[in-house]
Design a protein around this motif. Structure first.
Motif, PDB file in Angstrom:
ATOM      1  N   GLY A   1      80.023  31.440  72.853  1.00 29.75           N
ATOM      2  CA  GLY A   1      78.713  30.803  72.972  1.00 29.75           C
ATOM      3  C   GLY A   1      77.599  31.821  73.005  1.00 29.75           C
ATOM      4  N   ALA A   2      77.828  32.925  73.742  1.00 32.79           N
ATOM      5  CA  ALA A   2      76.826  33.994  73.810  1.00 32.79           C
ATOM      6  C   ALA A   2      76.617  34.633  72.443  1.00 32.79           C
ATOM      7  N   VAL A   3      77.725  34.848  71.728  1.00 35.90           N
ATOM      8  CA  VAL A   3      77.629  35.415  70.368  1.00 35.90           C
ATOM      9  C   VAL A   3      76.864  34.465  69.457  1.00 35.90           C
ATOM     10  N   PHE A   4      77.137  33.169  69.612  1.00 38.95           N
ATOM     11  CA  PHE A   4      76.465  32.145  68.814  1.00 38.95           C
ATOM     12  C   PHE A   4      74.956  32.181  69.065  1.00 38.95           C
ATOM     13  N   VAL A   5      74.567  32.349  70.326  1.00 37.72           N
ATOM     14  CA  VAL A   5      73.137  32.424  70.672  1.00 37.72           C
ATOM     15  C   VAL A   5      72.486  33.609  69.960  1.00 37.72           C
ATOM     16  N   ILE A   6      73.139  34.780  70.034  1.00 35.70           N
ATOM     17  CA  ILE A   6      72.600  35.993  69.406  1.00 35.70           C
ATOM     18  C   ILE A   6      72.496  35.825  67.896  1.00 35.70           C
ATOM     19  N   LEU A   7      73.545  35.260  67.289  1.00 39.48           N
ATOM     20  CA  LEU A   7      73.543  35.064  65.828  1.00 39.48           C
ATOM     21  C   LEU A   7      72.445  34.103  65.390  1.00 39.48           C
ATOM     22  N   THR A   8      72.182  33.100  66.233  1.00 34.93           N
ATOM     23  CA  THR A   8      71.147  32.112  65.893  1.00 34.93           C
ATOM     24  C   THR A   8      69.752  32.700  66.051  1.00 34.93           C
ATOM     25  N   VAL A   9      69.509  33.370  67.175  1.00 31.49           N
ATOM     26  CA  VAL A   9      68.193  33.951  67.452  1.00 31.49           C
ATOM     27  C   VAL A   9      67.817  35.006  66.406  1.00 31.49           C
ATOM     28  N   THR A  10      68.782  35.814  66.016  1.00 24.29           N
ATOM     29  CA  THR A  10      68.528  36.889  65.036  1.00 24.29           C
ATOM     30  C   THR A  10      68.576  36.393  63.593  1.00 24.29           C
ATOM     31  N   ARG A  11      68.933  35.117  63.430  1.00 21.49           N
ATOM     32  CA  ARG A  11      69.067  34.484  62.114  1.00 21.49           C
ATOM     33  C   ARG A  11      70.183  35.095  61.260  1.00 21.49           C
ATOM     34  N   ILE A  12      71.045  35.863  61.893  1.00 22.19           N
ATOM     35  CA  ILE A  12      72.216  36.385  61.186  1.00 22.19           C
ATOM     36  C   ILE A  12      73.123  35.224  60.794  1.00 22.19           C
ATOM     37  N   LEU A  13      73.132  34.201  61.646  1.00 22.55           N
ATOM     38  CA  LEU A  13      73.958  33.031  61.387  1.00 22.55           C
ATOM     39  C   LEU A  13      73.603  32.395  60.044  1.00 22.55           C
ATOM     40  N   ASN A  14      72.312  32.340  59.753  1.00 23.12           N
ATOM     41  CA  ASN A  14      71.873  31.766  58.486  1.00 23.12           C
ATOM     42  C   ASN A  14      72.442  32.537  57.301  1.00 23.12           C
ATOM     43  N   ARG A  15      72.489  33.870  57.432  1.00 21.43           N
ATOM     44  CA  ARG A  15      73.027  34.702  56.358  1.00 21.43           C
ATOM     45  C   ARG A  15      74.526  34.481  56.193  1.00 21.43           C
ATOM     46  N   ILE A  16      75.227  34.347  57.314  1.00 18.97           N
ATOM     47  CA  ILE A  16      76.673  34.094  57.252  1.00 18.97           C
ATOM     48  C   ILE A  16      76.940  32.748  56.586  1.00 18.97           C
ATOM     49  N   ILE A  17      76.145  31.752  56.981  1.00 21.42           N
ATOM     50  CA  ILE A  17      76.298  30.410  56.403  1.00 21.42           C
ATOM     51  C   ILE A  17      76.113  30.446  54.888  1.00 21.42           C
ATOM     52  N   ASP A  18      75.077  31.146  54.459  1.00 21.45           N
ATOM     53  CA  ASP A  18      74.784  31.231  53.017  1.00 21.45           C
ATOM     54  C   ASP A  18      75.852  32.001  52.252  1.00 21.45           C
ATOM     55  N   SER A  19      76.581  32.885  52.930  1.00 25.84           N
ATOM     56  CA  SER A  19      77.567  33.737  52.250  1.00 25.84           C
ATOM     57  C   SER A  19      78.888  33.029  51.992  1.00 25.84           C
ATOM     58  N   ILE A  20      79.180  32.009  52.756  1.00 23.00           N
ATOM     59  CA  ILE A  20      80.484  31.347  52.657  1.00 23.00           C
ATOM     60  C   ILE A  20      80.437  30.261  51.591  1.00 23.00           C
ATOM     61  N   PRO A  21      81.352  30.301  50.640  1.00 20.08           N
ATOM     62  CA  PRO A  21      81.340  29.323  49.543  1.00 20.08           C
ATOM     63  C   PRO A  21      81.561  27.904  50.037  1.00 20.08           C
ATOM     64  N   GLN A  22      80.976  26.974  49.315  1.00 23.98           N
ATOM     65  CA  GLN A  22      81.040  25.570  49.704  1.00 23.98           C
ATOM     66  C   GLN A  22      82.479  25.068  49.796  1.00 23.98           C
ATOM     67  N   VAL A  23      83.349  25.564  48.927  1.00 21.73           N
ATOM     68  CA  VAL A  23      84.735  25.092  48.924  1.00 21.73           C
ATOM     69  C   VAL A  23      85.422  25.383  50.254  1.00 21.73           C
ATOM     70  N   LEU A  24      85.110  26.517  50.882  1.00 23.04           N
ATOM     71  CA  LEU A  24      85.714  26.846  52.165  1.00 23.04           C
ATOM     72  C   LEU A  24      85.089  26.040  53.295  1.00 23.04           C
ATOM     73  N   LYS A  25      83.783  25.806  53.213  1.00 27.12           N
ATOM     74  CA  LYS A  25      83.121  24.985  54.220  1.00 27.12           C
ATOM     75  C   LYS A  25      83.733  23.579  54.245  1.00 27.12           C
ATOM     76  N   THR A  26      83.936  23.037  53.039  1.00 26.05           N
ATOM     77  CA  THR A  26      84.518  21.701  52.923  1.00 26.05           C
ATOM     78  C   THR A  26      85.968  21.690  53.391  1.00 26.05           C
ATOM     79  N   SER A  27      86.726  22.703  52.983  1.00 26.72           N
ATOM     80  CA  SER A  27      88.155  22.767  53.306  1.00 26.72           C
ATOM     81  C   SER A  27      88.400  22.873  54.805  1.00 26.72           C
ATOM     82  N   ILE A  28      87.541  23.592  55.508  1.00 28.74           N
ATOM     83  CA  ILE A  28      87.698  23.740  56.960  1.00 28.74           C
ATOM     84  C   ILE A  28      87.606  22.374  57.639  1.00 28.74           C
ATOM     85  N   GLY A  29      86.627  21.572  57.238  1.00 25.38           N
ATOM     86  CA  GLY A  29      86.473  20.238  57.814  1.00 25.38           C
ATOM     87  C   GLY A  29      87.664  19.343  57.524  1.00 25.38           C
ATOM     88  N   VAL A  30      88.146  19.406  56.294  1.00 24.65           N
ATOM     89  CA  VAL A  30      89.300  18.587  55.902  1.00 24.65           C
ATOM     90  C   VAL A  30      90.548  19.027  56.667  1.00 24.65           C
TER      91      VAL A  30
END
Length: 447
Positions: A122-151
């Motif tokens: 949770g603490a790491v998540f806070v840091i990633l969100t505040v620094t907007r690093i999370l946004n970069r990670i999100i953009d880097s991961i292909p849609q096929v993997l995002k979808t597959s994780i949920g499935v």
């Protein structure tokens, strides 16, 4: 000409209108209130399901129920006040399964150490969100993997449902096999699955909750679960406090174990759980801009990350946003006032904590199976005609239930995606950050 209203009620409505921006979102206090009630009814089943998953880790049941209720109430009201969106936040189904069956199960760690990992995540998540690093990670991961994780998580959750109901059992010859179909408990689960499925097919509001209530009552009639003997078996004048779980998170042991890969997996799973649900719900609520993006995504993610760390302190697994929020949106909810109403109802439910202790696995298993149905529907968005997409998707989805680990499924998916794209010369499909993530997962395998 505007009519000037006076009185305390009007003042309150005026304040709520301004604070939650109701008028600009085409809604009002009455609509938001009833939408909040609907969202509560649609999601309250988690108060029986999540504790049942968490106690498998060895956590004390009564304190766990109280911790889940308090965390859900706090997180849901937080996102309502800060991000102003109609979303319910609670400990995640997949993440709770990962907590109990992987971290505390196959890895053999204590639930206190697991809570320590959740807090760090949770603490790491806070840091990633505040620094907007999370946004970069999100953009880097292909849609096929995002979808597959949920499935994959959907299949994993459904598998746990079948296992908990003893419909699927261990078999020395084939690893898994069909359970005893003459067992009343197994037959009750199947009946509950049919009843709940019919209610959902007929689009009955609160279908999951109603199906669970019917199955629980039948379980009492069959002697599978306890029949309440007094009012204290249903209602508490003094709400329970999670005394046995509060502050029990063990950060030191989490670090001593070398739990980096687990924290990474928790963060990744929570990230995709949240993003997928938040985008889906905000789009349904018409809160997404012309560019297809929700401007308040960062605030929403910050709320869930803060709630994740807070939940670990109280005594729960990582929180995430729930797709059942769509029920509130469908009933007219457009702002955070809907979430605040839902959160307050969860506070009230704290007085009925003994009631949730009566719900047996036979009543919660159908819910897990049906949630799996909901989540696997996203598989239609995967392009199986492209083998460089199909293989990573297949490995991600299949290996979650087969290895009984969300983290392992994600690991295989990320590594296989990068390697097969590289081997076929399709380097343009690989974001630079994906190389770093792949290396991290390879290290995870080595460890």
């Amino acid at each position: 000409m505007h009519t000037i209203k006076t009185g305390k009620g009007s003042t309150t409505k005026g304040f709520l209108d301004r604070f939650f921006n109701l008028s600009n979102n085409g809604t009002n206090v009455r609509t938001e209130f009833f939408a909040g009630v609907t969202m509560f009814i649609a999601s309250v089943y988690i108060l029986a399901v999540i504790p049942n998953l968490l106690v498998a880790s060895g956590m004390p049941r009564e304190s766990t129920v109280a911790a889940v209720i308090l965390t859900t109430a706090f997180a849901t009201m937080l996102i309502g006040f800060v991000a102003n969106i109609p979303v319910v936040i609670a400990p995640g189904l997949g993440l709770s399964a990962f907590f109990s069956y992987t971290i505390c199960g196959s890895m053999g760690l204590s639930w206190q150490t697991a809570l320590g990992a959740v807090f760090i995540s949770g603490a790491v998540f806070v840091i990633l969100t505040v620094t907007r690093i999370l946004n970069r990670i999100i953009d880097s991961i292909p849609q096929v993997l995002k979808t597959s994780i949920g499935v994959g998580i959907g299949l994993f959750i459904a598998f746990i449902g079948f296992k908990n109901a003893h419909i699927i059992v261990a078999d020395k010859a084939t690893f898994v096999g069909l359970g005893n179909m003459q067992d009343p408990a197994v037959l009750l689960t199947l009946f509950g699955l049919i009843i709940t499925s019919v209610l959902l097919a007929k689009q009955v509001k609160g279908g999951l909750l109603i199906g669970m209530v019917i199955t629980t009552v039948l379980a009492m009639a069959l002697g599978i679960t306890k029949v309440p003997q007094s009012l204290s078996d249903i209602f508490n004048l003094v709400p329970p406090i999670p005394v046995d779980t509060f502050g029990q998170f063990d950060i030191k042991s989490a670090f001593a174990y070398g739990i980096v890969s687990i924290i990474f997996s928790i963060t990744i799973v929570d990230m995709f759980d949240n993003i997928g649900t938040l985008i889906g719900v905000t789009r349904k609520a018409n809160l997404v801009g012309p560019d297809g993006k929700f401007k308040g995504l960062n605030k929403a993610l910050l709320c869930t990350s803060i709630a994740a760390a807070g939940g670990a302190i109280i005594g729960t697994s990582t929180v995430t946003s729930y797709i059942e929020s769509a029920a509130g949106v469908a009933d007219g909810g457009r702002t955070g006032l809907t979430a605040v109403v839902t959160g307050l109802l969860y506070v009230v439910s704290l007085f009925f904590a003994p009631l949730f202790l009566l719900v047996p696995a036979q009543a919660t298993a159908p819910v897990l199976i049906i949630v799996g149905v909901f989540m696997i529907s996203e598989v239609i968005h995967i392009d199986f005609s492209d083998f460089t997409e199909a293989l990573p998707a297949f490995l991600t989805i299949l290996l979650m239930p087969l290895t009984f680990s969300i983290a392992q499924g994600i690991s295989f998916g990320f590594v296989s995606y990068t390697l097969i794209k590289m081997a076929t010369g399709r380097f343009k499909d690989i974001h630079p950050i994906m190389y770093a993530l792949t290396i991290a997962f390879i290290i995870h395998f080595a460890m």
